[in-house]
Scaffold this active site. Structure first.
Site, PDB file in Angstrom:
ATOM      1  N   ASN A   1      -4.927   2.013  -1.593  1.00  0.00           N
ATOM      2  CA  ASN A   1      -5.458   0.652  -1.785  1.00  0.00           C
ATOM      3  C   ASN A   1      -6.217   0.512  -3.105  1.00  0.00           C
ATOM      4  O   ASN A   1      -6.656  -0.576  -3.450  1.00  0.00           O
ATOM      5  CB  ASN A   1      -6.363   0.243  -0.606  1.00  0.00           C
TER       6      ASN A   1
ATOM      7  N   ASP B   1     -10.347   3.130   2.207  1.00  0.00           N
ATOM      8  CA  ASP B   1     -10.669   2.585   3.544  1.00  0.00           C
ATOM      9  C   ASP B   1     -11.440   3.603   4.379  1.00  0.00           C
ATOM     10  O   ASP B   1     -12.356   3.242   5.120  1.00  0.00           O
ATOM     11  CB  ASP B   1      -9.382   2.182   4.280  1.00  0.00           C
TER      12      ASP B   1
ATOM     13  N   GLY C   1      -5.383   1.388  18.598  1.00  0.00           N
ATOM     14  CA  GLY C   1      -4.463   0.975  17.544  1.00  0.00           C
ATOM     15  C   GLY C   1      -3.901   2.180  16.817  1.00  0.00           C
ATOM     16  O   GLY C   1      -4.467   3.283  16.898  1.00  0.00           O
TER      17      GLY C   1
ATOM     18  N   GLY D   1      -1.950   1.661  13.516  1.00  0.00           N
ATOM     19  CA  GLY D   1      -1.402   1.221  12.233  1.00  0.00           C
ATOM     20  C   GLY D   1      -2.048   1.975  11.072  1.00  0.00           C
ATOM     21  O   GLY D   1      -2.635   3.043  11.249  1.00  0.00           O
ATOM     22  N   GLY D   2      -1.957   1.397   9.886  1.00  0.00           N
ATOM     23  CA  GLY D   2      -2.493   2.030   8.684  1.00  0.00           C
ATOM     24  C   GLY D   2      -4.005   2.212   8.734  1.00  0.00           C
ATOM     25  O   GLY D   2      -4.535   3.246   8.309  1.00  0.00           O
TER      26      GLY D   2
ATOM     27  N   LYS E   1       0.810  -1.225   0.000  1.00  0.00           N
ATOM     28  CA  LYS E   1       0.000   0.000   0.000  1.00  0.00           C
ATOM     29  C   LYS E   1       0.847   1.280   0.000  1.00  0.00           C
ATOM     30  O   LYS E   1       0.458   2.275  -0.609  1.00  0.00           O
ATOM     31  CB  LYS E   1      -0.930   0.019   1.215  1.00  0.00           C
TER      32      LYS E   1
ATOM     33  N   ASN F   1      -2.647   3.063  22.080  1.00  0.00           N
ATOM     34  CA  ASN F   1      -1.954   1.976  21.389  1.00  0.00           C
ATOM     35  C   ASN F   1      -0.962   1.322  22.331  1.00  0.00           C
ATOM     36  O   ASN F   1      -0.356   1.998  23.153  1.00  0.00           O
ATOM     37  CB  ASN F   1      -1.227   2.516  20.153  1.00  0.00           C
ATOM     38  N   ARG F   2      -0.831  -0.002  22.190  1.00  0.00           N
ATOM     39  CA  ARG F   2       0.095  -0.742  23.052  1.00  0.00           C
ATOM     40  C   ARG F   2       1.483  -0.087  23.037  1.00  0.00           C
ATOM     41  O   ARG F   2       2.073   0.154  24.066  1.00  0.00           O
ATOM     42  CB  ARG F   2       0.178  -2.192  22.564  1.00  0.00           C
TER      43      ARG F   2
END
Ligand code: ATR
Length: 278
Positions: free
Chosen positions: A86, A101, A127, A129-130, A65, A151-152
């Protein structure tokens, strides 16, 4: 005959051919949509020769991506905001890149929980991420006053906040996520937790506002622990499958010239496939 495909590495798991194949049939279009296994070494050449290979465009999945975004001739705002694409299509000999998305998630949310904006409460995004980036962009565009990111790995949450800048994004400790849920108008899980065998999110929804909408982007299983828990607390639950279905719409329209509809019939086909593999 018009052709499109989805590229990724690996690609076997992709459900996109089921979605686009259904639409090709439904709208009686002379076209095809295939899976193409393209390695990271091959991706640049594959995209450069997309037209010569006979494709009107393609979907792009992991891990291509970011490369797709970087290689495109024309980058649309949706892809620029996320730093990843995407959906690609050829127009006037140039390769266009978008990220659908955001559109997919926000459209599904609007259908399932049309009142999500009414309380003007913050979003709690789990989270970084993307997918989190695409969804944060959607809420920013929709005018959400504040986004709390948990986020972790805290540094990734900080990087996401820095990416969009401004003062509407606030990082909260992963350990404080249940506390943050108490003020959230919408909670979205973009982590992989909840997928089969990926453990538990451990989010306490007991204190969440009664009007809170809880969404997951995980769709295998369709009813994640988070969504079941939301329903138990009387909260509106929005599943992850809708995002997958709706994100496919703009690409199909670009390649095949018809804006397709996300119907219960299509949804049923994908649900059956998910359950068949469960
Ligand atoms: P994508 O780009 O598809 O959104 P990703 O970049 O792999 O996916 O991000 C996965 C997310 O799930 C990350 O936020 C990750 O947290 P880290 O940044 O700390 O890795 C989160 N995640 C995955 N497994 C997790 C777990 N067991 N506990 C907490 N978070 C987890």
């Amino acid at each position: 005959m018009k052709r499109a495909c989805v590229i990724g590495w690996p690609i076997a798991h992709s459900r996109s051919p089921l979605i686009h194949g259904h639409w090709l049939q439904r709208y009686r279009i002379d076209g095809s949509y295939t899976k193409e296994a393209v390695t990271p070494e091959e991706v640049q050449e594959f995209l450069r020769d997309l037209g010569e290979r006979g494709f009107a465009g393609c979907n792009v999945t992991v891990p291509h991506k970011e490369v797709a975004f970087a290689l495109a001739d024309v980058v649309h705002d949706s892809a620029r905001a996320v730093g990843a694409a995407n959906t690609l299509w050829l127009e006037g000999g140039r390769l266009h890149a978008a990220n659908t998305d955001t559109y997919g998630f926000m459209t599904h949310l609007a259908h399932e929980a049309p009142g999500w904006q009414t309380g003007d409460r913050p979003l709690l995004l789990l989270g970084a991420g993307g997918a989190a980036r695409a969804i944060a962009y959607g809420f920013l565009e929709a005018g959400t006053r504040e986004i709390m990111i948990a986020n972790r790995t805290r540094e990734r949450a900080e990087a996401l906040a820095a990416h969009f800048g401004g003062d509407r994004l606030r990082v909260v400790d992963w350990a404080a996520r249940s506390f943050a849920a108490r003020e959230a108008g919408v909670i979205v899980n973009t982590t992989t937790i909840g997928m089969k065998g990926e453990g538990s999110l451990d989010l306490d929804l007991a204190g969440a506002p009664k009007s809170c909408v809880v969404a997951d982007i995980v769709y295998v299983p369709l009813e994640t622990e988070l969504l079941a828990d939301a329903r138990r607390h009387g909260l509106k639950a929005v599943d992850g499958l809708g995002m997958l279905l709706h994100q496919a719409v703009p690409g199909f329209e670009k390649w095949f010239g018809v804006r397709p509809e996300v119907t219960t019939e299509l949804r049923g086909i994908i649900v059956a496939d998910i359950q068949g593999h469960a």
